[in-house]
Design an enzyme around this catalytic site. Sequence first.
Site, short mmCIF file in Angstrom:
data_model
loop_
_atom_site.label_atom_id
_atom_site.label_comp_id
_atom_site.label_asym_id
_atom_site.label_seq_id
_atom_site.Cartn_x
_atom_site.Cartn_y
_atom_site.Cartn_z
N GLU A 39 -20.07 -19.58 35.28
CA GLU A 39 -19.26 -20.21 34.23
C GLU A 39 -18.03 -20.91 34.80
O GLU A 39 -17.25 -20.32 35.54
CB GLU A 39 -18.82 -19.17 33.19
CG GLU A 39 -17.99 -19.78 32.07
CD GLU A 39 -17.81 -18.86 30.88
OE1 GLU A 39 -17.09 -19.27 29.94
OE2 GLU A 39 -18.37 -17.75 30.88
N LYS A 76 -26.53 -8.14 30.15
CA LYS A 76 -25.72 -8.99 31.03
C LYS A 76 -24.37 -8.35 31.27
O LYS A 76 -23.77 -7.79 30.36
CB LYS A 76 -25.53 -10.39 30.43
CG LYS A 76 -24.74 -11.34 31.35
CD LYS A 76 -24.78 -12.76 30.86
CE LYS A 76 -23.83 -13.02 29.72
NZ LYS A 76 -22.39 -12.84 30.13
N ASP A 89 -25.23 -9.04 25.98
CA ASP A 89 -24.00 -8.78 26.74
C ASP A 89 -23.57 -7.32 26.59
O ASP A 89 -23.55 -6.78 25.48
CB ASP A 89 -22.86 -9.66 26.22
CG ASP A 89 -22.66 -10.92 27.03
OD1 ASP A 89 -22.94 -10.89 28.25
OD2 ASP A 89 -22.24 -11.94 26.46
N ASP A 118 -21.24 -11.57 23.81
CA ASP A 118 -20.03 -10.95 23.27
C ASP A 118 -19.10 -12.02 22.70
O ASP A 118 -18.07 -11.70 22.10
CB ASP A 118 -19.33 -10.07 24.30
CG ASP A 118 -18.95 -10.79 25.58
OD1 ASP A 118 -19.20 -12.00 25.68
OD2 ASP A 118 -18.40 -10.13 26.49
N SER A 119 -19.50 -13.29 22.84
CA SER A 119 -18.80 -14.38 22.15
C SER A 119 -18.89 -14.22 20.64
O SER A 119 -18.15 -14.90 19.90
CB SER A 119 -19.39 -15.74 22.57
OG SER A 119 -20.81 -15.73 22.49
#
Length: 277
Positions: A195, A126, A96, A53-54
């Site tokens: 993360e 994810k 994502d 989703d980045s």
Amino acid sequence: MPNGSANKLPHVTTRRMLDMKERGEKIAVLTAYDYTMARILDRSGVDAILVGDSASNVFSGHNTTLPITVDEMIYHAKAVVRGVQAETSRAMVIVDMPFMSYQLSPEDAVRNAGKIMKEHECDAVKMEGGKVIAEAVKRITDIGIPVMGHLGLMPQSIYKYGSYKVRAKEGDEAEQLMEDARILEESGAFAIVLEKIPSKLAGEVSRSLTIPTIGIGAGPECDGQVLVINDMLGLNTEFHPRFVRRYADLSSVIEKAVQSYVADVRANSFPSEDESY
């Protein structure tokens, strides 16, 4: 995911990732959002491609990952799957689940995970969160959809955190992360992204689980690593956190190439006779 290439290699599956952890073989993951980059990554030997989703940040220019939708994620995922299928079809493709596609209820999570899997034949989804999403993870995995978890700094919760600083540095938060990792494994997750947490904690989490951990800013003791492709290739010149190693400076390369093209067009030296019909 079917293999459309003549150069068939063993496709990376959830079972293969578990085997890699057991053998101590590190797992290499990168993000991709389009067909061309997916082809390059697959033939370069990455074990998995995360359709992150980045894309909301590096592809669409948003400040956070929150604006991207399920349909937009599916658009990117379809392109990535086609790219992998055009090459060796070795890389696992993980997608994502975007903000608010799984937080409302387990039923909503199952519906959206099913839509993502059904529309482009990826390998897994994810999700960010621990105990709070455990029921959704179990429901999704129970119907046959593999789930990768995500703990530590969770970008979909950026407004709750107020910053992108390292998470779980203090005792209570570290203990909660350890517990959340255990809960995700028990709920059926096949792997967990860690993360921006302390390296020591990431090592403890990795050793406590039978499923692999994939680190991003979490040190070398994770079972694998993931980076955003734009960051590691030097395409994003305004973002250079400590955990990103730049393997190229493609921003400068592209800029010079474009400048040369513009100069050639203005000088009428492109196209030449050899480049004309």
